[in-house]
Design an enzyme around this catalytic site. Structure first.
Site, PDB file in Angstrom:
ATOM      1  N   GLY A  27       1.152  -1.261  -0.407  1.00  0.00           N
ATOM      2  CA  GLY A  27       0.223  -0.030  -0.177  1.00  0.00           C
ATOM      3  C   GLY A  27       0.953   1.047  -0.019  1.00  0.00           C
ATOM      4  O   GLY A  27       1.710   1.134  -0.018  1.00  0.00           O
ATOM      5  N   LEU A  29       0.683   3.517  -2.272  1.00  0.00           N
ATOM      6  CA  LEU A  29       1.279   3.920  -3.497  1.00  0.00           C
ATOM      7  C   LEU A  29       1.007   4.919  -3.879  1.00  0.00           C
ATOM      8  O   LEU A  29       0.938   5.752  -3.844  1.00  0.00           O
ATOM      9  CB  LEU A  29       0.189   2.701  -4.252  1.00  0.00           C
ATOM     10  CG  LEU A  29      -1.190   1.947  -4.319  1.00  0.00           C
ATOM     11  CD1 LEU A  29      -2.007   1.068  -4.862  1.00  0.00           C
ATOM     12  CD2 LEU A  29      -0.301   0.677  -3.976  1.00  0.00           C
ATOM     13  N   HIS A  30       2.339   4.493  -4.976  1.00  0.00           N
ATOM     14  CA  HIS A  30       2.979   5.522  -5.678  1.00  0.00           C
ATOM     15  C   HIS A  30       3.384   4.596  -7.315  1.00  0.00           C
ATOM     16  O   HIS A  30       2.568   3.612  -7.716  1.00  0.00           O
ATOM     17  CB  HIS A  30       4.184   5.925  -5.744  1.00  0.00           C
ATOM     18  CG  HIS A  30       5.762   4.261  -5.022  1.00  0.00           C
ATOM     19  ND1 HIS A  30       5.228   3.880  -6.560  1.00  0.00           N
ATOM     20  CD2 HIS A  30       5.474   4.334  -3.988  1.00  0.00           C
ATOM     21  CE1 HIS A  30       6.421   2.457  -5.636  1.00  0.00           C
ATOM     22  NE2 HIS A  30       6.370   3.357  -4.088  1.00  0.00           N
ATOM     23  N   HIS A  33       4.347   1.152  -7.954  1.00  0.00           N
ATOM     24  CA  HIS A  33       3.599   0.603  -8.044  1.00  0.00           C
ATOM     25  C   HIS A  33       2.197   0.776  -9.640  1.00  0.00           C
ATOM     26  O   HIS A  33       1.691  -0.336 -10.053  1.00  0.00           O
ATOM     27  CB  HIS A  33       2.736   0.581  -6.622  1.00  0.00           C
ATOM     28  CG  HIS A  33       3.067   0.605  -4.936  1.00  0.00           C
ATOM     29  ND1 HIS A  33       2.985   1.651  -4.721  1.00  0.00           N
ATOM     30  CD2 HIS A  33       4.009  -0.397  -5.148  1.00  0.00           C
ATOM     31  CE1 HIS A  33       3.898   1.811  -3.800  1.00  0.00           C
ATOM     32  NE2 HIS A  33       4.078   0.361  -3.584  1.00  0.00           N
ATOM     33  N   LYS A 145      13.116  -2.961  -8.231  1.00  0.00           N
ATOM     34  CA  LYS A 145      13.473  -1.792  -7.030  1.00  0.00           C
ATOM     35  C   LYS A 145      14.269  -2.198  -5.894  1.00  0.00           C
ATOM     36  O   LYS A 145      14.991  -2.494  -5.474  1.00  0.00           O
ATOM     37  CB  LYS A 145      12.171  -1.290  -6.831  1.00  0.00           C
ATOM     38  CG  LYS A 145      12.505  -0.132  -5.422  1.00  0.00           C
ATOM     39  CD  LYS A 145      13.340   0.880  -4.851  1.00  0.00           C
ATOM     40  CE  LYS A 145      13.617   1.552  -3.774  1.00  0.00           C
ATOM     41  NZ  LYS A 145      13.084   0.939  -2.717  1.00  0.00           N
ATOM     42  N   ASP A 146      13.404  -3.787  -6.149  1.00  0.00           N
ATOM     43  CA  ASP A 146      13.437  -4.793  -5.059  1.00  0.00           C
ATOM     44  C   ASP A 146      14.320  -5.952  -5.917  1.00  0.00           C
ATOM     45  O   ASP A 146      13.648  -7.386  -5.627  1.00  0.00           O
ATOM     46  CB  ASP A 146      12.303  -5.204  -3.840  1.00  0.00           C
ATOM     47  CG  ASP A 146      11.976  -3.714  -3.312  1.00  0.00           C
ATOM     48  OD1 ASP A 146      12.354  -3.920  -2.260  1.00  0.00           O
ATOM     49  OD2 ASP A 146      10.632  -3.101  -3.601  1.00  0.00           O
ATOM     50  N   LEU A 180      11.437   5.501  -6.480  1.00  0.00           N
ATOM     51  CA  LEU A 180       9.758   5.552  -5.558  1.00  0.00           C
ATOM     52  C   LEU A 180      10.094   4.990  -5.152  1.00  0.00           C
ATOM     53  O   LEU A 180       9.887   3.757  -5.018  1.00  0.00           O
ATOM     54  CB  LEU A 180       8.699   5.690  -6.613  1.00  0.00           C
ATOM     55  CG  LEU A 180       8.380   6.477  -8.113  1.00  0.00           C
ATOM     56  CD1 LEU A 180       7.443   6.255  -8.334  1.00  0.00           C
ATOM     57  CD2 LEU A 180       8.429   8.123  -7.546  1.00  0.00           C
ATOM     58  N   SER A 181       9.567   5.287  -3.491  1.00  0.00           N
ATOM     59  CA  SER A 181       9.366   4.083  -2.634  1.00  0.00           C
ATOM     60  C   SER A 181       8.590   4.909  -1.457  1.00  0.00           C
ATOM     61  O   SER A 181       8.201   6.155  -1.058  1.00  0.00           O
ATOM     62  CB  SER A 181      10.622   4.446  -1.503  1.00  0.00           C
ATOM     63  OG  SER A 181      10.306   3.511  -0.458  1.00  0.00           O
ATOM     64  N   SER A 182       7.442   4.028  -0.857  1.00  0.00           N
ATOM     65  CA  SER A 182       6.612   4.710   0.030  1.00  0.00           C
ATOM     66  C   SER A 182       7.167   5.395   1.280  1.00  0.00           C
ATOM     67  O   SER A 182       6.736   6.356   2.078  1.00  0.00           O
ATOM     68  CB  SER A 182       5.450   3.758   0.637  1.00  0.00           C
ATOM     69  OG  SER A 182       4.974   2.470  -0.302  1.00  0.00           O
TER      70      SER A 182
END
Ligand code: AMP
Length: 276
Positions: A27, A29-30, A33, A145-146, A180-182
């Site tokens: 969640g 979200l950006h 995602h 990203k991960d 981008l990252s939460s």
């Protein structure tokens, strides 16, 4: 768009789709995602997104409690993307009393994020295994990203003969290169500026590689030097590893995964880039 938090109900909803793309998320979200959602849309008849901040992949001193959450905003973003199904389980639905199985990829726990975050990947592998088994997607989408997470999920699916195709999509970045990252929401204005150093370090190393440098030690040093230009940034690890085994390399022959984790105050950031 159906929003469902119970496993039985989501399985019934899933049964009405033939090809389903699943995007597992925590969640907040950006655009990273949403790029996975869009790719899933292009390749599958229907798209499901799971939103679950998985407690078991956070260490005892990590940010589970303060991890950003905004379900209403997430649901409007997904509605606007034309998502068909959103799975929003509570922890008690995923880990009921008596739950006792873990998926452990021992080798992953020895390197990179696995070594830095004990228990993280058994939490990830276990929850991804459950989400895949609950929703039985045709394809499941993960972000580069991960990077180590994609390696772990691919290996789990292969080792356990799980009949799901794993798709890995590129890292989406801000205009200045920050992935981008939460967790970027934790950064104050000054830290947000400093955070661009991760991408600058990766770029510097990839440029050295492009000019013919094949020593992993030299590339690590290039990244460390760029990171050192931001005193607020404390490197946790800086790696040049084999893209499949994730073991540290000496000389690069078949490509490499450049990756790093740093701390900026209390905020932990990761980023990576694939060479070759
Ligand atoms: P998270 O909500 O952080 O667990 O991320 C859910 C999925 O989105 C994972 O597969 C992540 O790798 C992916 N993701 C996160 N950030 C990005 C990004 N900047 N670009 C592409 N994918 C991302």
């Amino acid at each position: 768009m159906q929003v469902i938090s119970a496993i039985e109900a989501v399985r019934q909803a899933r049964a009405s789709y033939t090809t389903l793309g699943l995007v597992p998320t925590m969640g907040y979200l950006h655009a990273g995602h949403l790029s996975l959602v869009r790719q899933a849309h292009q390749e599958c008849g229907a798209v499901a997104v799971s939103i679950f901040v998985n407690p078991t992949q956070f260490g005892p001193n990590e940010d589970f409690g303060r991890y950003p959450r905004d379900m209403q905003r997430d649901l409007s973003l997904l509605e606007a993307e034309g998502v068909d199904l959103v799975f929003t389980p509570q922890p008690s639905e995923i880990y009921p009393v008596g739950f006792g199985t873990e998926v452990v990829l021992a080798a992953a726990e020895e390197v990179l994020e696995g070594a830095a975050r004990p228990g993280h990947f058994r939490g990830v592998a276990t929850v991804v295994c459950k989400l895949l088994n609950i929703l039985q997607p045709t394809r499941a989408y993960f972000g580069q990203k991960d990077a180590q997470q994609t390696v772990v999920v691919r290996q789990m699916v292969r080792d356990l003969n799980m009949p799901y195709e794993i798709v890995v999509a590129p890292t989406i970045r801000e205009a200045d290169g920050l992935a981008l990252s939460s967790r970027n929401t934790y950064l104050n204005a000054e830290q947000r500026q400093s955070a661009t150093v991760l991408y600058r370090a990766l770029r510097a190393a990839s440029e050295r590689y492009a000019t013919g440098e094949r020593s992993a030690a030299v590339l690590r040093e290039v990244m460390r030097t760029v990171l050192a230009s931001e005193p607020a940034v404390q490197p946790e690890y800086v790696s040049v590893a084999d893209p499949l085994s994730l073991r540290e390399l000496e000389a690069i022959s078949q490509g490499a995964l450049l990756s790093m984790a740093v701390r900026l105050g209390s905020v932990r950031l990761i980023d990576n880039m694939v060479l070759g």
